[in-house]
Scaffold this active site. Structure first.
Site, PDB file in Angstrom:
ATOM      1  N   GLU A 253       0.791  -1.122  -0.033  1.00  0.00           N
ATOM      2  CA  GLU A 253       0.263   0.262   0.091  1.00  0.00           C
ATOM      3  C   GLU A 253       0.319   1.306  -0.059  1.00  0.00           C
ATOM      4  O   GLU A 253       2.094   1.295   0.128  1.00  0.00           O
ATOM      5  CB  GLU A 253      -0.724   0.068   1.248  1.00  0.00           C
ATOM      6  CG  GLU A 253      -1.838  -1.206   1.645  1.00  0.00           C
ATOM      7  CD  GLU A 253      -3.320  -1.165   2.639  1.00  0.00           C
ATOM      8  OE1 GLU A 253      -2.997   0.153   2.798  1.00  0.00           O
ATOM      9  OE2 GLU A 253      -3.897  -1.817   2.229  1.00  0.00           O
ATOM     10  N   ARG A 319     -18.629  -1.904  -1.050  1.00  0.00           N
ATOM     11  CA  ARG A 319     -19.015  -2.845  -0.185  1.00  0.00           C
ATOM     12  C   ARG A 319     -20.657  -2.148   0.423  1.00  0.00           C
ATOM     13  O   ARG A 319     -20.744  -0.964   0.788  1.00  0.00           O
ATOM     14  CB  ARG A 319     -18.089  -2.265   0.919  1.00  0.00           C
ATOM     15  CG  ARG A 319     -16.631  -2.460   0.150  1.00  0.00           C
ATOM     16  CD  ARG A 319     -15.605  -2.311   1.740  1.00  0.00           C
ATOM     17  NE  ARG A 319     -13.961  -2.450   1.008  1.00  0.00           N
ATOM     18  CZ  ARG A 319     -13.095  -2.957   2.189  1.00  0.00           C
ATOM     19  NH1 ARG A 319     -13.131  -2.997   2.962  1.00  0.00           N
ATOM     20  NH2 ARG A 319     -12.255  -3.062   1.573  1.00  0.00           N
ATOM     21  N   ASP A 524     -71.897  14.346  17.331  1.00  0.00           N
ATOM     22  CA  ASP A 524     -72.064  13.527  19.026  1.00  0.00           C
ATOM     23  C   ASP A 524     -72.125  12.055  18.717  1.00  0.00           C
ATOM     24  O   ASP A 524     -72.522  11.145  19.118  1.00  0.00           O
ATOM     25  CB  ASP A 524     -72.821  14.418  19.563  1.00  0.00           C
ATOM     26  CG  ASP A 524     -72.669  13.950  21.197  1.00  0.00           C
ATOM     27  OD1 ASP A 524     -72.431  12.943  21.451  1.00  0.00           O
ATOM     28  OD2 ASP A 524     -73.606  13.955  21.893  1.00  0.00           O
ATOM     29  N   HIS A 724     -80.066  11.969  24.625  1.00  0.00           N
ATOM     30  CA  HIS A 724     -79.299  10.482  24.317  1.00  0.00           C
ATOM     31  C   HIS A 724     -80.763   9.324  24.547  1.00  0.00           C
ATOM     32  O   HIS A 724     -80.700   9.040  25.289  1.00  0.00           O
ATOM     33  CB  HIS A 724     -78.453  10.190  24.909  1.00  0.00           C
ATOM     34  CG  HIS A 724     -76.925  10.235  24.294  1.00  0.00           C
ATOM     35  ND1 HIS A 724     -75.796  10.057  23.744  1.00  0.00           N
ATOM     36  CD2 HIS A 724     -76.405  11.922  24.885  1.00  0.00           C
ATOM     37  CE1 HIS A 724     -74.706  11.501  24.298  1.00  0.00           C
ATOM     38  NE2 HIS A 724     -75.476  12.148  24.470  1.00  0.00           N
TER      39      HIS A 724
END
Length: 952
Positions: A253, A319, A524, A724
Site C-alpha cells: 500500500e 461494499r 355526537d 341520548h
C-alpha cells in the site's frame, strides 16, 4: 477439494456455514463471546485436526495477519494458505514495514524510526517535522488505533487515546507517528509470490474513497495516476516483496501526494476485500492461486508470468453494508425480509450474509455483499455499478446503498479524482434519496392483518361494508327531478345569522312556529356509537347532499368535544383541516361545537387566554354556535368559555348539565336547582339556553315540567334540548319538550340514532305535530348513506342490542357507555359488565352524586372499574380510603375538590359524600399562558447540545 467451515454459535445462520461441505461450531454454547470464538487459535486447530483438514485459509479478518496462528498451523502439519509466520512478523506491523522499506530503498512518509514510548518522543517528532501528524497503532488495521493531530489539537490526549484503542482492539498498544499528508490518494498493488523467489504484481487499485480509513469504493486500475508514477509504484512493490522474501498473496500500500510523490505505507500479508476488481481486470483467480502456491505450485506452472499479465478495461467495487448513512453510518441489525440482487454482463457479487431470512447480528463487520462491475472503460463500469445498486432490493435492515449512489454520481467521483478524506470533505454526499419501501410495508401490514386481525385500537373484527358507499340522489318533491347538489345550496339559517347577527338570530329562532332540529350525525352520534372514528373523507362525501337536504336545520353539531383527541390519536388527521373543509362544503347551515367551559376541548382547565385564542380560531375557521358547559355546572368555569365566545363574536349557548331524574324524591338536582342555575346563566348573558342530558335520564314528565317552568320564567329565551336515547324514550321526551316550549332538539339520522346516540330524526319528525324545518323525505335520503357508514364502522360498535332503561339508575352518559364497555373488555372485566354498571352507580354516590359528563364521567367510570377489579364495596372504599391506590383521575378529582393534595378521604369529603353537598373543581382565575420566545428556546437548545458534545 472439499471445504470445512467454522462458525460461532451466533453465526450459525451465516451463509458461509451453509455453503461449505462441512461446518463445525467453535466451542460449546456460552464458551466464547461472538468475537472470541474466531480468535480461539487452539480451538480452531483442534477442529481442523479432528476433521482431517490439510490446508487452512484465514480469509481477510480476525487471525488472517496473526503470525502465532500461522506458526501453530504449520507446526500442526497443516498448510497455511498465506505467507510464513516469520514473513508476517517482518511486514505485519507498520514499524517493521518501515524498516523493510528502508532496506529496499523505497520512499516512506517521514515518521518515527520505531515505536514511540512516551509523549516526549511524539513532541520531538512534531518539533522536527511540524503538523499535521498521524498516530498509528503498529498492529492495527481497519482504521482503528489511528488519530490525526493538527496544530492546536491536544497531542498528549490523542497519543493516549490511540494507544488505549490499539491495546483494546489488537492486544498491543504500540504506536508510531508519521507526517500526515493532506488529500493524498491511496494506491495499493496486488502481489503474488511463489515459494521459489518469484514475485509478480497484478497492477494497482485506487482505494482512495475511504471513511475513517475504512475503504468504501475501490477502482482498478487507478484512473488518474500518471504512467510514470504507476510504473514506479509497481516496481517498488515487487522490490519490497523480494526484499521480504514474501510468499503467497499480499498487498503493498502506498500514498500519493498532490505532487505525485509516492510513499510506501505497509504490506498486508493476506488477501484483501477488494481483490475482486483485480481479478476482473486481469482474469487471474487470486484465491485459487493462493491455494495452488501454498500446495507447491510455481508462478510459471500457473502461467502467471509478469509479461503475460495485462489489464483489460476498468472495474469498480462497492461494499454494501448494513449501515445507516443518515445516522453517522450506525450499524443496523435485524432480519433481512427481502433480498433481491442485481446481475447481468460485467456484474459480480461476492455475498456474505446477503439472502432473505439472514439475521444480521451486532457482533461482526456490517458488510453484506461486495458488488463489482467491469467495463471497457471507467464510465461504463461506473454506470453499471449505478444500475446494479438501483436494482438491489434489501428490506428489513438499513443499507448504505443510498449513500453509494450519491457518491457514484458526484462530479469528483465521475472524474476519478478522489482522495482519502473525500467523504469527510464532501457533506453533500449525505443528501441522499432513500427508498420508501412502500411495497414491503404494505405486505407486512396485510400479513399482520390476515394473521392477527386489526391492530387499530378499539376495532373488533372487519368492517361489514365491502363496496364503495353510494351517495344517494336527492329528488325535488315538487318536480320529481334529481337535484344537482354540486350547485349552490338553498339559503339556510347561517345566511340569516351572518346578515343580522347573533341577537336577531336568536329572536328569529324563538319566533319560529314549530321546533327546529339540530343534526348530531356529524359528531355526537358517531362519538356515542362508533367511538368518534368517522373520518373526514366520509363526512365530506355526503356534505353537498346534506347542505341541500336539510338546509332548514338549525345547525349541524360537528366539532369540539372528543374531535381533537380522536382525530389526532387514532385518525391521524388535523381537526382544524376537518373544520375548514366541512365549512367550505356546507356554507348554508350553522355549525355548532361543544366547548367544555374553562377546559376548551381538553380534560382539565386551560389558561384563560388559551381559551380565548382557541375560540377565536374556531370562529374564524367556521364554527357559528358554541354550546358551552361545565361538567359540574360550575358557573365560574362556565363563564370563562362564555366570555371567550362573546369576544370572538360567536353565538353563545350556555348550557345546564342535567343529571338523573329530577322527580325522584330526595334528588339534589331538582327543579329548584335547575331554575337557580338557569337564573345565573341568564344573568351572565347568553343567546340560547342549552339543556344537556348526557345520560338520557330526562323522562317525558320531567321534561314537561322543566321546560315549562323555564319557558314561563323566560318567555323570550330560546331553549335547545340535547339527550341520548339510552332508555329508548328519547322521542317521547323530545315531543314533551316541544309541546312545553322548547325551540330546538338534537336528533341523528335513523341509522346513526338510538341506543347511546340521539333519538331518530325521522321518528321525531313523524311524532311532532308541527314544523321542524326539515322534511321526512330528505332525512330518509341521507339515511341511506349513513346506513352504509354504520356498516363500514361496525367494527367500532359496542354491540349493544337494545335500549337500557337501567340508565335511570346508573346514569352512565351515552357517549361514555360504549367507551366504558370497551375499557371493561380491555382490562378483563367484559364478563362483569353488569357488576361494572352497578359499581358505577355506587361510585357516583361515593363522589357525591356528581353531574356526569366529560371529564367527571371518566372519574366515576375509573372508580367503578377499580372497585370491580378489587372486589370493593362502597363501605370498603370508605373504610380503606387512606390505604387504597386509587386511579390517577380519582386522585386528581379529589385534589381539585379539596384544594389540597389527596391523602385518603378527609372528614370534609366524608361529610360531602354523606350529605351530597356539591363541590367544585378549583382553577386559577385569570390564569394566562406566557407567550413563547422561540429565539430564546432555540438559543437554549443550541447551548445544551454544545454542552452535550463537550461532555461526550
Amino acid at each position: 477439494m472439499q471445504t470445512v467451515a467454522v462458525y460461532s454459535h451466533e453465526d450459525r445462520l451465516s451463509m458461509h456455514r451453509l455453503k461449505a461441505d462441512e461446518a463445525y461450531v467453535i466451542g460449546h454454547r456460552g464458551q466464547f463471546s461472538p468475537v472470541q470464538a474466531y480468535l480461539a487459535i487452539d480451538e480452531l486447530i483442534k477442529i481442523a485436526l479432528e476433521h482431517d483438514v490439510s490446508m487452512i485459509h484465514p480469509g481477510y479478518g480476525f487471525l488472517s495477519e496473526n503470525s502465532e496462528f500461522a506458526q501453530k498451523v504449520e507446526e500442526s502439519g497443516m498448510i497455511w494458505v498465506g505467507p510464513p509466520h516469520n514473513v508476517i512478523d517482518s511486514v505485519g506491523d507498520k514499524v517493521s514495514a518501515r524498516n523493510l522499506a528502508h532496506a529496499a530503498k523505497v520512499p516512506v512518509v517521514p515518521g518515527t524510526p520505531g515505536p514511540i514510548e512516551d509523549i516526549k518522543e511524539a513532541e520531538d517528532f512534531v518539533q522536527k517535522y511540524g503538523y499535521p501528524v498521524i498516530i498509528k497503532a503498529a498492529y492495527g488495521g481497519g482504521g482503528r488505533g489511528m488519530r490525526v493531530v493538527r496544530e492546536g489539537d491536544d497531542l498528549k490526549d490523542a497519543f493516549e487515546r490511540c494507544s488505549s484503542e490499539a491495546k483494546t482492539a489488537f492486544g498491543n498498544g504500540t504506536c508510531f507517528m508519521e507526517r500526515f499528508l493532506d488529500k493524498p490518494k491511496h494506491i495499493e498493488v496486488q502481489l503474488l509470490a511463489d515459494n521459489y523467489g518469484n514475485v509478480i504484481h497484478l497492477f494497482e487499485r485506487d482505494c482512495s474513497v475511504q471513511r475513517r480509513h475504512q475503504k468504501v469504493v475501490e477502482i482498478a486500475p487507478a484512473k488518474t495516476l500518471p504512467s510514470h508514477v504507476r510504473d514506479a509504484i509497481l516496481t517498488d512493490a515487487v522490490k519490497l516483496a523480494k526484499t521480504a522474501n514474501y510468499r503467497n498473496a499480499g498487498t503493498a500500500e502506498f500514498l500519493v501526494d498532490n505532487q505525485n510523490r509516492h510513499y510506501f505505507i505497509e504490506i498486508n500479508p493476506r488477501i484483501q476485500v477488494e481483490h475482486t476488481i483485480t481479478e476482473e481486470i486481469t482474469g487471474v483467480d487470486i484465491v485459487a492461486a493462493q491455494i495452488q502456491i501454498a500446495a507447491g505450485a510455481s508462478l510459471e506452472q500457473l502461467g502467471l508470468l509478469q509479461d503475460k499479465i495485462t489489464t483489460r478495461g476498468f472495474a469498480i467495487q462497492c461494499r454494501i453494508t448494513t449501515e445507516d448513512p443518515s445516522k453517522n453510518f450506525q450499524p443496523d441489525t435485524g432480519k433481512i425480509e427481502v433480498y433481491r440482487s442485481s446481475g447481468g454482463n460485467g456484474v459480480r457479487l461476492d455475498g456474505g450474509n446477503g439472502f432473505a431470512g439472514a439475521i444480521i447480528s451486532p457482533h461482526y463487520d456490517s458488510m453484506l455483499v461486495k458488488c463489482s462491475t467491469s467495463g471497457s472503460n471507467y464510465e461504463i463500469a461506473r454506470r453499471k455499478m449505478i444500475r446494479s445498486l438501483v436494482e438491489f432490493r434489501i428490506r428489513g435492515v438499513k443499507t448504505n446503498i443510498p449513500f453509494l449512489l450519491a457518491l457514484l454520481t458526484h462530479p469528483i467521483f465521475i472524474g476519478g479524482d478522489c482522495w482519502t478524506t473525500f467523504i469527510d470533505d464532501t457533506p453533500e454526499l449525505f443528501e441522499m434519496v432513500s427508498s420508501k419501501n412502500r411495497a414491503q410495508k404494505l405486505l407486512a401490514y396485510l400479513a399482520d392483518l390476515c394473521v392477527n386481525g386489526s391492530s387499530i385500537k378499539g376495532q373488533i373484527g372487519a368492517p361489514k361494508l365491502h363496496d364503495e358507499a353510494a351517495i344517494p340522489e336527492l329528488i325535488d318533491t315538487k318536480t320529481g327531478d334529481a337535484i344537482d347538489v354540486s350547485k349552490q345550496p338553498p339559503a339556510g339559517w347561517r345566511q340569516f345569522l351572518l346578515k343580522h347577527g347573533a341577537d336577531e338570530f336568536a329572536k328569529q329562532v324563538r319566533n319560529f312556529d314549530g321546533c327546529l332540529v339540530m343534526d348530531t350525525t356529524w359528531r355526537d352520534a358517531h362519538q356515542s356509537l362508533l367511538a368518534t372514528r368517522v373520518r373526514t373523507v366520509d363526512l365530506l362525501n355526503i356534505a353537498p347532499t346534506t347542505a341541500h337536504a336539510i338546509s332548514g336545520a338549525f345547525a349541524l353539531e360537528c366539532w369540539g368535544g372528543a374531535t381533537f383527541d380522536v382525530a389526532m390519536r387514532f385518525l391521524h388527521e388535523d381537526p382544524w383541516d376537518r373544520l375548514r373543509k366541512m365549512r367550505a362544503a356546507v356554507p348554508n347551515i350553522p355549525f355548532q361545537m361543544l366547548l367544555r367551559g374553562a377546559n376548551g376541548v381538553a380534560y382539565s382547565s386551560l389558561p384563560d387566554n388559551a381559551i380565548d385564542h382557541f375560540v377565536k380560531q374556531a370562529k374564524d375557521n367556521g364554527v357559528d354556535i358554541f354550546r358551552v358547559f361545565d361538567a359540574l355546572n360550575d358557573l365560574e368555569q362556565l363563564k370563562v368559555g362564555v366570555d371567550a365566545v362573546k369576544k370572538a363574536g360567536g353565538v353563545v349557548e350556555s348550557t345546564v348539565c342535567y343529571s338523573g331524574d329530577m322527580l325522584k324524591p330526595g334528588k339534589k338536582y331538582n327543579l329548584e336547582y335547575y331554575l337557580e342555575t338557569v337564573d345565573a346563566i341568564v344573568k351572565m348573558g347568553t343567546h340560547f339556553l342549552g339543556i344537556k342530558d348526557m345520560a338520557g335520564t330526562l323522562k317525558p314528565a320531567a321534561a314537561r315540567i322543566l321546560i315549562g317552568a323555564i319557558r314561563e320564567r323566560y318567555p323570550q329565551l330560546p331553549i335547545h334540548v340535547h339527550t341520548h336515547d339510552s332508555a329508548g324514550t328519547g322521542v317521547t321526551t323530545y315531543v314533551a319538550c316541544a309541546n312545553a316550549g322548547a325551540d330546538i332538539v338534537d336528533c341523528a339520522v335513523n341509522s346513526m340514532s338510538g341506543l347511546t346516540s340521539q333519538p331518530s330524526l325521522s321518528a321525531f319528525l313523524a311524532a311532532l305535530d308541527g314544523d321542524a324545518g326539515v322534511s321526512e323525505d330528505a332525512a330518509r335520503t341521507l339515511d341511506s348513506y349513513w346506513a352504509e357508514m354504520r356498516l363500514l364502522y361496525s367494527c367500532f360498535e359496542a354491540d349493544l342490542k337494545g335500549p337500557d332503561p337501567e340508565v335511570y339508575n346508573h346514569e352512565i352518559p351515552g357517549g361514555q357507555l360504549t367507551n366504558l364497555l370497551f375499557q371493561a373488555q380491555q382490562v378483563g372485566l367484559g364478563e362483569q359488565w353488569l357488576e361494572t354498571k352497578k359499581a358505577y352507580e355506587a361510585a357516583n354516590m361515593l363522589l357525591g352524586d356528581i353531574v356526569k359528563v366529560t371529564p367527571t364521567s371518566k372519574v366515576v367510570g375509573d372508580l367503578a372499574q377499580f372497585m370491580v377489579s378489587n372486589k370493593l364495596t362502597s363501605e370498603d372504599v370508605e373504610r380503606l380510603a387512606s390505604e387504597l391506590d386509587f386511579p390517577d383521575s380519582v386522585l386528581d378529582f379529589f385534589e381539585g375538590l379539596m384544594g389540597t393534595p389527596y391523602g385518603g378521604f378527609p372528614e370534609p369529603l366524608r361529610t360531602n359524600v354523606i350529605t351530597g353537598k356539591r363541590r367544585k373543581l378549583t382553577r386559577r382565575p385569570g390564569l394566562e399562558l406566557e407567550p413563547f420566545d422561540l429565539h430564546a428556546i432555540k438559543e437554549d437548545l443550541v447551548s445544551r447540545f454544545a454542552n452535550a458534545r463537550q461532555v461526550l
